[in-house]
Design a protein around this motif. Structure first.
Motif, PDB file in Angstrom:
ATOM      1  N   GLY A   1      -6.271   2.922   7.025  1.00  0.00           N
ATOM      2  CA  GLY A   1      -6.196   4.386   5.955  1.00  0.00           C
ATOM      3  C   GLY A   1      -5.392   5.760   6.288  1.00  0.00           C
ATOM      4  N   PHE A   2      -5.099   5.753   5.171  1.00  0.00           N
ATOM      5  CA  PHE A   2      -4.002   7.226   4.591  1.00  0.00           C
ATOM      6  C   PHE A   2      -5.231   8.360   5.128  1.00  0.00           C
ATOM      7  CE2 PHE A   2      -3.949   4.045   1.872  1.00  0.00           C
ATOM      8  CZ  PHE A   2      -2.480   3.315   1.801  1.00  0.00           C
ATOM      9  N   ARG A   3      -3.837   9.124   6.244  1.00  0.00           N
ATOM     10  CA  ARG A   3      -4.079  10.935   6.350  1.00  0.00           C
ATOM     11  C   ARG A   3      -3.040  11.732   5.552  1.00  0.00           C
ATOM     12  NH1 ARG A   3      -4.835   6.409   9.113  1.00  0.00           N
ATOM     13  NH2 ARG A   3      -6.958   6.136  10.977  1.00  0.00           N
ATOM     14  N   THR A   4      -3.642  12.940   4.842  1.00  0.00           N
ATOM     15  CA  THR A   4      -2.840  13.484   3.993  1.00  0.00           C
ATOM     16  C   THR A   4      -2.997  15.115   4.923  1.00  0.00           C
ATOM     17  OG1 THR A   4      -4.991  13.626   2.286  1.00  0.00           O
ATOM     18  CG2 THR A   4      -3.008  12.125   2.339  1.00  0.00           C
ATOM     19  N   MET A   5      -2.249  15.942   3.617  1.00  0.00           N
ATOM     20  CA  MET A   5      -2.611  17.834   4.418  1.00  0.00           C
ATOM     21  C   MET A   5      -4.057  18.122   3.632  1.00  0.00           C
ATOM     22  SD  MET A   5       0.865  18.677   3.594  1.00  0.00           S
ATOM     23  CE  MET A   5       2.444  19.034   4.854  1.00  0.00           C
ATOM     24  N   ALA A   6      -4.192  17.067   2.259  1.00  0.00           N
ATOM     25  CA  ALA A   6      -5.100  17.785   1.725  1.00  0.00           C
ATOM     26  C   ALA A   6      -6.244  16.603   1.115  1.00  0.00           C
ATOM     27  CB  ALA A   6      -4.895  18.853   0.964  1.00  0.00           C
ATOM     28  N   PRO A   7      -7.350  16.216   1.188  1.00  0.00           N
ATOM     29  CA  PRO A   7      -8.117  15.295   0.827  1.00  0.00           C
ATOM     30  C   PRO A   7      -7.544  14.686  -0.571  1.00  0.00           C
ATOM     31  CG  PRO A   7      -9.716  16.655   1.839  1.00  0.00           C
ATOM     32  CD  PRO A   7      -8.413  17.426   1.484  1.00  0.00           C
ATOM     33  N   ASN A   8      -7.558  13.153  -0.819  1.00  0.00           N
ATOM     34  CA  ASN A   8      -6.795  12.994  -2.144  1.00  0.00           C
ATOM     35  C   ASN A   8      -8.049  11.275  -2.214  1.00  0.00           C
ATOM     36  OD1 ASN A   8      -5.539  10.949  -4.151  1.00  0.00           O
ATOM     37  ND2 ASN A   8      -3.824  11.625  -3.545  1.00  0.00           N
ATOM     38  N   ARG A   9      -8.948  11.524  -3.133  1.00  0.00           N
ATOM     39  CA  ARG A   9      -9.705   9.958  -2.634  1.00  0.00           C
ATOM     40  C   ARG A   9      -9.171   9.420  -3.588  1.00  0.00           C
ATOM     41  NH1 ARG A   9     -14.975  12.753  -5.954  1.00  0.00           N
ATOM     42  NH2 ARG A   9     -12.530  13.847  -7.176  1.00  0.00           N
TER      43      ARG A   9
ATOM     44  N   PRO B   1       0.763  -1.228   0.365  1.00  0.00           N
ATOM     45  CA  PRO B   1       0.330  -0.445  -0.257  1.00  0.00           C
ATOM     46  C   PRO B   1       0.865   1.376   0.058  1.00  0.00           C
ATOM     47  CG  PRO B   1      -0.214  -1.532   1.815  1.00  0.00           C
ATOM     48  CD  PRO B   1       0.773  -1.960   0.919  1.00  0.00           C
ATOM     49  N   LEU B   2       2.407   0.968   0.702  1.00  0.00           N
ATOM     50  CA  LEU B   2       2.842   2.108   0.495  1.00  0.00           C
ATOM     51  C   LEU B   2       3.255   2.510  -1.085  1.00  0.00           C
ATOM     52  CD1 LEU B   2       5.288   1.433   3.717  1.00  0.00           C
ATOM     53  CD2 LEU B   2       2.998   3.038   3.407  1.00  0.00           C
ATOM     54  N   HIS B   3       4.203   1.804  -1.427  1.00  0.00           N
ATOM     55  CA  HIS B   3       4.387   1.949  -3.042  1.00  0.00           C
ATOM     56  C   HIS B   3       3.453   2.371  -3.866  1.00  0.00           C
ATOM     57  CE1 HIS B   3       7.416  -0.799  -1.881  1.00  0.00           C
ATOM     58  NE2 HIS B   3       8.158   0.230  -2.068  1.00  0.00           N
ATOM     59  N   VAL B   4       1.730   2.006  -3.777  1.00  0.00           N
ATOM     60  CA  VAL B   4       0.649   2.492  -4.303  1.00  0.00           C
ATOM     61  C   VAL B   4       0.345   4.066  -3.852  1.00  0.00           C
ATOM     62  CG1 VAL B   4      -1.127   2.077  -5.121  1.00  0.00           C
ATOM     63  CG2 VAL B   4       0.044   0.587  -4.719  1.00  0.00           C
ATOM     64  N   ALA B   5       0.280   4.318  -2.617  1.00  0.00           N
ATOM     65  CA  ALA B   5       0.369   5.957  -2.015  1.00  0.00           C
ATOM     66  C   ALA B   5       1.318   6.493  -2.616  1.00  0.00           C
ATOM     67  CB  ALA B   5      -0.021   5.793  -0.491  1.00  0.00           C
ATOM     68  N   CYS B   6       2.457   6.155  -3.221  1.00  0.00           N
ATOM     69  CA  CYS B   6       3.055   6.940  -3.266  1.00  0.00           C
ATOM     70  C   CYS B   6       2.806   7.363  -4.567  1.00  0.00           C
ATOM     71  CB  CYS B   6       4.615   6.489  -3.526  1.00  0.00           C
ATOM     72  SG  CYS B   6       5.098   6.881  -1.449  1.00  0.00           S
ATOM     73  N   ARG B   7       2.387   7.138  -4.928  1.00  0.00           N
ATOM     74  CA  ARG B   7       2.454   7.372  -6.703  1.00  0.00           C
ATOM     75  C   ARG B   7       0.984   8.396  -6.858  1.00  0.00           C
ATOM     76  NH1 ARG B   7       5.666   3.789 -10.035  1.00  0.00           N
ATOM     77  NH2 ARG B   7       6.171   1.910  -9.073  1.00  0.00           N
ATOM     78  N   TYR B   8       0.220   7.964  -5.843  1.00  0.00           N
ATOM     79  CA  TYR B   8      -1.145   8.383  -6.259  1.00  0.00           C
ATOM     80  C   TYR B   8      -1.041  10.191  -5.345  1.00  0.00           C
ATOM     81  CZ  TYR B   8      -4.085   3.654  -7.565  1.00  0.00           C
ATOM     82  OH  TYR B   8      -3.607   3.586  -8.374  1.00  0.00           O
ATOM     83  N   GLU B   9       0.316  10.784  -4.630  1.00  0.00           N
ATOM     84  CA  GLU B   9       0.329  11.448  -3.770  1.00  0.00           C
ATOM     85  C   GLU B   9       1.935  12.169  -4.227  1.00  0.00           C
ATOM     86  OE1 GLU B   9      -0.366  13.916  -1.920  1.00  0.00           O
ATOM     87  OE2 GLU B   9      -2.423  13.032  -1.664  1.00  0.00           O
ATOM     88  N   SER B  10       1.930  13.193  -3.545  1.00  0.00           N
ATOM     89  CA  SER B  10       3.267  13.754  -3.595  1.00  0.00           C
ATOM     90  C   SER B  10       3.302  14.529  -2.434  1.00  0.00           C
ATOM     91  CB  SER B  10       2.869  14.665  -5.380  1.00  0.00           C
ATOM     92  OG  SER B  10       2.127  15.784  -4.991  1.00  0.00           O
ATOM     93  N   GLU B  11       2.418  14.980  -1.507  1.00  0.00           N
ATOM     94  CA  GLU B  11       2.641  15.617  -0.217  1.00  0.00           C
ATOM     95  C   GLU B  11       2.447  14.354   0.091  1.00  0.00           C
ATOM     96  OE1 GLU B  11       3.334  18.137   0.324  1.00  0.00           O
ATOM     97  OE2 GLU B  11       2.492  19.298  -1.441  1.00  0.00           O
ATOM     98  N   PRO B  12       3.484  15.101   1.997  1.00  0.00           N
ATOM     99  CA  PRO B  12       3.523  13.517   3.006  1.00  0.00           C
ATOM    100  C   PRO B  12       1.944  12.691   3.437  1.00  0.00           C
ATOM    101  CG  PRO B  12       4.686  15.808   3.570  1.00  0.00           C
ATOM    102  CD  PRO B  12       4.100  15.604   1.844  1.00  0.00           C
ATOM    103  N   PHE B  13       2.190  12.138   3.604  1.00  0.00           N
ATOM    104  CA  PHE B  13       1.014  11.601   4.498  1.00  0.00           C
ATOM    105  C   PHE B  13       1.326  10.047   5.576  1.00  0.00           C
ATOM    106  CE2 PHE B  13       2.041   8.943   0.814  1.00  0.00           C
ATOM    107  CZ  PHE B  13       2.370   7.079   1.097  1.00  0.00           C
ATOM    108  N   TRP B  14       0.234  10.134   6.402  1.00  0.00           N
ATOM    109  CA  TRP B  14       0.862   9.002   7.551  1.00  0.00           C
ATOM    110  C   TRP B  14      -0.386   7.955   7.513  1.00  0.00           C
ATOM    111  CZ3 TRP B  14      -2.260   7.720  11.848  1.00  0.00           C
ATOM    112  CH2 TRP B  14      -3.215   8.304  12.203  1.00  0.00           C
ATOM    113  N   CYS B  15      -0.155   7.123   7.444  1.00  0.00           N
ATOM    114  CA  CYS B  15      -1.203   5.708   7.467  1.00  0.00           C
ATOM    115  C   CYS B  15      -1.122   4.266   8.807  1.00  0.00           C
ATOM    116  CB  CYS B  15      -0.843   5.189   5.678  1.00  0.00           C
ATOM    117  SG  CYS B  15       1.060   4.165   6.011  1.00  0.00           S
TER     118      CYS B  15
END
Length: 256
Positions: free
Chosen positions: A100-108, A82-96
């Motif tokens: 689920g994933f938590r980001t600075m701004a919503p990313n569906r 899931p971490l690899h996939v999330a890095c392809r979908y999100e360019s800002e920091p996130f925690w998980c």
């Protein structure tokens, strides 16, 4: 507030800087929380990060057993973690974590990632991850992982440290890739014209030269002329390679 001396300590300008920069990154992380650091220079390269003497940073600096960090075996796990996939979908920091994933701004897009067997597939119970999206479509990342397996809520750490970590991780990863990566043979003087970009945009959507000509009210020969010129400027081997290079450089969006 970001300590600007951190940036200079983690910046990599030459191979000799790699080990000191990694040690500085580890020290900065240690000063923030009881974290382990796992760094991935590029998802498309299977080599681990190494210092100027060829020692893997994962074991020599970050304290992992050989092959034990979360990015090891990247080719095997790229499509499943899931971490690899999330890095392809999100360019800002996130925690998980497994919830689920938590980001600075919503990313569906992150909501669609399968989190089944999260800990087995990602090799973490929770992580704060900083993706680094680079020129030519490269993606690297650094993960900060709590040593205590009972700590799965990183909301407070994310709120306090995410911006600082994003600022220091980028020069570390981009500098490493600049020092160790192969130079690409691309023209730095010839920019694509508006017509060339338009033709490639439609080609990326699967349109044929005839169809592109009808859309643009141009002949098939004119379309082929524009795509051929773009290929020469991008040092591409064929039509598909031209579209790929144009997407790498941001002339077109493959998700259009």
């Amino acid at each position: 507030m970001l300590d600007l001396t951190h940036l200079d300590r983690v910046r990599i300008r030459r191979a000799a800087d790699i080990a000191p920069a990694a040690e500085a990154l580890r020290a900065i992380a240690d000063g923030m929380a009881d974290w382990r650091v796992a760094a991935l220079p590029s998802m498309t390269r299977c080599e681990p990060m190494r210092d100027a003497e060829g020692r893997p940073l994962a074991s020599a600096v970050f304290g992992w057993e050989v092959g034990g960090d979360i990015w090891s075996g990247v080719l095997r796990r790229t499509l499943d973690s899931p971490l690899h996939v999330a890095c392809r979908y999100e360019s800002e920091p996130f925690w998980c974590n497994s919830e689920g994933f938590r980001t600075m701004a919503p990313n569906r897009l992150l909501d669609r990632i399968d989190l089944g067997s999260f800990e087995r597939r990602s090799l973490v119970h929770a992580a704060l991850v900083v993706p680094v999206h680079m020129p030519f479509g490269g993606i690297g990342a650094v993960a900060f992982i709590p040593r205590d397996p009972r700590q799965t809520d990183l909301a407070a750490e994310f709120a306090t440290h995410a911006d600082t970590l994003a600022a220091i991780v980028r020069p570390f990863i981009t500098g490493y890739n600049r020092v160790t990566g192969d130079s690409l043979s691309l023209s730095t003087t010839d920019s694509l014209s508006r017509r060339e970009v338009e033709c490639l945009k439609w080609a990326a959507l699967g349109k044929t030269d005839v169809e592109i000509g009808m859309i643009m009210s141009r002949s098939r020969a004119t379309v082929r002329f524009h795509i051929h010129n773009a290929a020469l400027k991008l040092n591409a081997a064929n039509r598909n390679h031209t579209v790929f290079r144009a997407a790498q450089l941001g002339y077109i969006a493959m998700s259009a």
